[in-house]
Design a protein around this motif. Structure first.
Motif, PDB file in Angstrom:
ATOM      1  N   LEU A  55       0.890  -1.164   0.000  1.00 30.84           N
ATOM      2  CA  LEU A  55       0.000   0.000   0.000  1.00 30.84           C
ATOM      3  C   LEU A  55       0.927   1.213   0.000  1.00 30.84           C
ATOM      4  O   LEU A  55       1.578   1.492   1.014  1.00 30.84           O
ATOM      5  CB  LEU A  55      -0.896  -0.006   1.238  1.00 30.84           C
ATOM      6  N   ASN A  56       1.036   1.882  -1.149  1.00 33.32           N
ATOM      7  CA  ASN A  56       1.988   2.998  -1.215  1.00 33.32           C
ATOM      8  C   ASN A  56       1.357   4.308  -0.758  1.00 33.32           C
ATOM      9  O   ASN A  56       0.392   4.783  -1.344  1.00 33.32           O
ATOM     10  CB  ASN A  56       2.555   3.203  -2.621  1.00 33.32           C
ATOM     11  N   ILE A  57       1.945   4.885   0.311  1.00 31.78           N
ATOM     12  CA  ILE A  57       1.502   6.191   0.821  1.00 31.78           C
ATOM     13  C   ILE A  57       2.620   7.227   0.704  1.00 31.78           C
ATOM     14  O   ILE A  57       2.435   8.385   1.049  1.00 31.78           O
ATOM     15  CB  ILE A  57       1.028   6.075   2.291  1.00 31.78           C
ATOM     16  N   MET A  58       3.787   6.796   0.215  1.00 29.31           N
ATOM     17  CA  MET A  58       4.924   7.706   0.078  1.00 29.31           C
ATOM     18  C   MET A  58       4.783   8.572  -1.169  1.00 29.31           C
ATOM     19  O   MET A  58       4.274   8.121  -2.194  1.00 29.31           O
ATOM     20  CB  MET A  58       6.228   6.913  -0.026  1.00 29.31           C
ATOM     21  N   PRO A  59       5.265   9.835  -1.112  1.00 26.89           N
ATOM     22  CA  PRO A  59       5.250  10.655  -2.327  1.00 26.89           C
ATOM     23  C   PRO A  59       6.147  10.057  -3.396  1.00 26.89           C
ATOM     24  O   PRO A  59       7.231   9.550  -3.095  1.00 26.89           O
ATOM     25  CB  PRO A  59       5.769  12.011  -1.855  1.00 26.89           C
ATOM     26  N   LEU A  60       5.692  10.125  -4.644  1.00 23.51           N
ATOM     27  CA  LEU A  60       6.437   9.491  -5.739  1.00 23.51           C
ATOM     28  C   LEU A  60       7.333  10.475  -6.497  1.00 23.51           C
ATOM     29  O   LEU A  60       7.743  10.218  -7.617  1.00 23.51           O
ATOM     30  CB  LEU A  60       5.469   8.777  -6.684  1.00 23.51           C
ATOM     31  N   PHE A  61       7.658  11.599  -5.849  1.00 23.03           N
ATOM     32  CA  PHE A  61       8.744  12.439  -6.370  1.00 23.03           C
ATOM     33  C   PHE A  61       9.971  12.239  -5.479  1.00 23.03           C
ATOM     34  O   PHE A  61      10.956  12.949  -5.612  1.00 23.03           O
ATOM     35  CB  PHE A  61       8.352  13.927  -6.406  1.00 23.03           C
ATOM     36  N   HIS A  62       9.915  11.231  -4.587  1.00 15.64           N
ATOM     37  CA  HIS A  62      10.946  11.001  -3.576  1.00 15.64           C
ATOM     38  C   HIS A  62      11.520   9.598  -3.762  1.00 15.64           C
ATOM     39  O   HIS A  62      10.790   8.656  -4.093  1.00 15.64           O
ATOM     40  CB  HIS A  62      10.297  11.140  -2.186  1.00 15.64           C
ATOM     41  N   ILE A  63      12.824   9.452  -3.541  1.00 18.62           N
ATOM     42  CA  ILE A  63      13.522   8.182  -3.783  1.00 18.62           C
ATOM     43  C   ILE A  63      12.934   7.017  -2.983  1.00 18.62           C
ATOM     44  O   ILE A  63      12.851   5.892  -3.478  1.00 18.62           O
ATOM     45  CB  ILE A  63      15.048   8.356  -3.511  1.00 18.62           C
ATOM     46  N   HIS A  64      12.502   7.279  -1.754  1.00 20.14           N
ATOM     47  CA  HIS A  64      11.946   6.234  -0.883  1.00 20.14           C
ATOM     48  C   HIS A  64      10.716   5.595  -1.543  1.00 20.14           C
ATOM     49  O   HIS A  64      10.616   4.375  -1.669  1.00 20.14           O
ATOM     50  CB  HIS A  64      11.607   6.887   0.466  1.00 20.14           C
TER      51      HIS A  64
END
Length: 510
Positions: free
Chosen positions: A205-214
């Motif tokens: 479940l992706n909640i991380m921003p997708l302009f960020h390497i993580h």
């Protein structure tokens, strides 16, 4: 999958079965691996036909979600993805689009982002992305503004080509360009996949921003490279997290500590959902997780929390705590998980276990150097070819690494050196404290003194005098914060991280 096959994003995405789900979204229709691979081929052909090929930078300004994930992958399969934070102001877009030498800008159809006017001013063609969710989450088409000569170098990217370009956060200086090759990002995805034993049965479940390497590497590429699936949310929202969890049924998620803490605050009233969807693990990275929060999360989710250590210049992951039955150590970022890691003295000599020094790394996930920045590169690498992380740490006899602080964040109070993390951990032991960040406050005689910002648990009342006394019982007098500010919320960076550098200024203390 043969390891040598995974040195480009195109090869990495061959892992999933044709009909197996690759990308999904809450309320969406799944996109299969077969459909994702077909999308990648079509987008590379479209880019090539409009003059964009291998090595050309494609700035991407899209909101979080499956289309952003798919655009990053499809563009990087044949050109260079350059994702930008969609909340930037016009002057920030002007800096980044110019600095990147962006060939085109990709943004959503109907978007009114200030990036569009900036791109038009700079003569950068604006390519419109139209989502086609009826064909699966993340599916899209591109509309180009005008015909162009075909790309000089077309076709799928090769291992040495730059796949992803990001900027360093630039808290203390001008942001630097970090070019990450196909080989770098694929090595990092492989390292994460190995550390977390990802397989086709895993669902993120992706909640991380997708302009960020993580988010890009740990949230998207690593699980897909094992044939697993990822449900992409519109971004972190603690109020919606458990509804998403109930719908998606993930086996894991990754986040930064502030997100985990916000989830933890709402976990008590969502125990039934947690029980219905048992997680294999939770993962935390990008800043230090207070050991107290780690223990609470593990108890509530009845799953191990795997703390990892990453940075942009290493295409994210460098170290990771292992999965059970091997030991996880609270306060440690774990064992080297891919690259070679050393703790060295000021001359670059390796230090024995138990001694504190700078953390340096070397490996196939590590960038070759910042772009067009010989001065930064001369400072960033040791004569032995190790990259200086700028982090201070210590390694124990078993090879577990603990980070004691950023070298730039160490507080120098009249010659006394104080690790902000040490003060954080003391304050986190106070039963009324939910969140804390310790930072340097400028002082006219001492140079710097210790300050702290604290968020209290719901319903708790405590003043700064009591908190200072609490620290004074557990630490030397020079480590006790001269000022503790009690806030409703601590200001965060764009990716949800708490940032020590510059916090005194933000809070009006400098």
């Amino acid at each position: 999958m043969a390891e040598d096959a995974g040195r480009t994003i195109e090869a990495l995405m061959r892992a999933g079965a044709e009909g197996a789900t690759a990308l999904d979204a809450p309320g969406g229709t799944p996109l299969s691996f077969g459909a994702l691979r077909a999308l990648m081929r079509r987008i590379v052909q479209d880019l090539n036909a409009h003059g964009v090929g291998r090595g050309d930078r494609v700035a991407i300004v899209l909101d979080n979600g499956p289309a952003m994930a798919a655009a990053f992958i499809a563009i990087a399969a044949g050109a260079t993805s350059a994702p930008l934070n969609p909340t930037y102001r016009a002057e920030e877009f002007e800096f980044y689009l110019t600095d990147l030498k962006a060939r085109v800008l990709v943004t959503a159809e109907g978007s009114t982002s200030p990036a569009i006017a900036v791109a038009e001013k700079l003569g950068v063609p604006v390519v419109r992305l139209r989502e086609t969710p009826e064909h699966g989450a993340g599916s899209f088409t591109l509309r180009f503004p005008a015909p162009a000569a075909p790309a000089a170098q077309g076709g799928p990217a090769e291992p040495g080509d730059v796949a992803l370009v990001l900027h360093t956060s630039g808290t203390t200086s001008r942001p630097k360009i970090v070019p990450l090759t196909q080989c770098n990002v694929c090595a990092s995805a492989r390292n994460i996949r190995t550390a977390l034993a990802f397989g086709p049965q895993d669902r993120g479940l992706n909640i991380m921003p997708l302009f960020h390497i993580h988010g890009l590497i740990a949230g998207i590429l690593a699980p897909l490279s094992a044939g697993g699936s990822v449900a992409c949310t519109p971004g972190f929202n603690a109020l919606k997290f458990f509804a998403w969890m109930d719908e998606v049924g993930p086996t894991w998620y990754t986040a930064v500590p502030t997100m985990h803490q916000a989830i933890l605050a709402r976990a008590g009233r969502n125990r039934e959902i947690i029980a219905r969807h048992p997680l294999r693990f939770l993962r935390s990275s990008s800043s230090s997780m207070p050991p107290q929060v780690l223990r609470e999360l593990e108890a509530v989710f009845d799953a191990p929390l795997i703390e990892a250590y990453g940075m942009t210049e290493a295409a994210h992951q460098m170290a990771s705590n292992p999965l059970p039955p091997r030991a996880r150590k609270a306060g440690s970022v774990g064992l080297a998980a891919g690259p070679d890691i050393q703790v060295v003295d000021e001359a670059g000599n390796p230090l024995p276990a138990g001694e504190t020094g700078e953390i340096v790394i070397r490996g196939d996930n590590v960038m070759a150097g910042y772009e067009n920045n010989p001065k930064a590169n001369a400072e960033a690498f040791t004569p032995q070819g190790y990259f200086r992380t700028g982090d201070q740490g210590v390694m124990d006899e078993e090879g577990y690494l603990a980070i004691t602080g950023r070298l730039k964040e160490i507080i120098n109070r009249g010659g006394e050196k104080i690790s902000p993390r040490e003060v954080d951990e003391i304050l986190m032991d106070h039963p009324s404290v939910a969140q804390v960040v310790t930072f340097a406050v400028p002082h006219d005689k001492l140079g710097e003194e210790v300050g702290a910002a604290v968020v209290l648990r719901d319903g708790q009342h405590v003043d700064d005098k009591e908190l200072r006394a609490f620290v004074a019982e557990r630490a030397a007098a020079f480590k006790v914060p001269s000022r503790i500010m009690i806030l409703d919320e601590i200001p965060k960076g764009a990716t949800g991280k708490l940032q020590r550098i510059g916090l005194a200024r933000k809070l009006g203390l400098a």
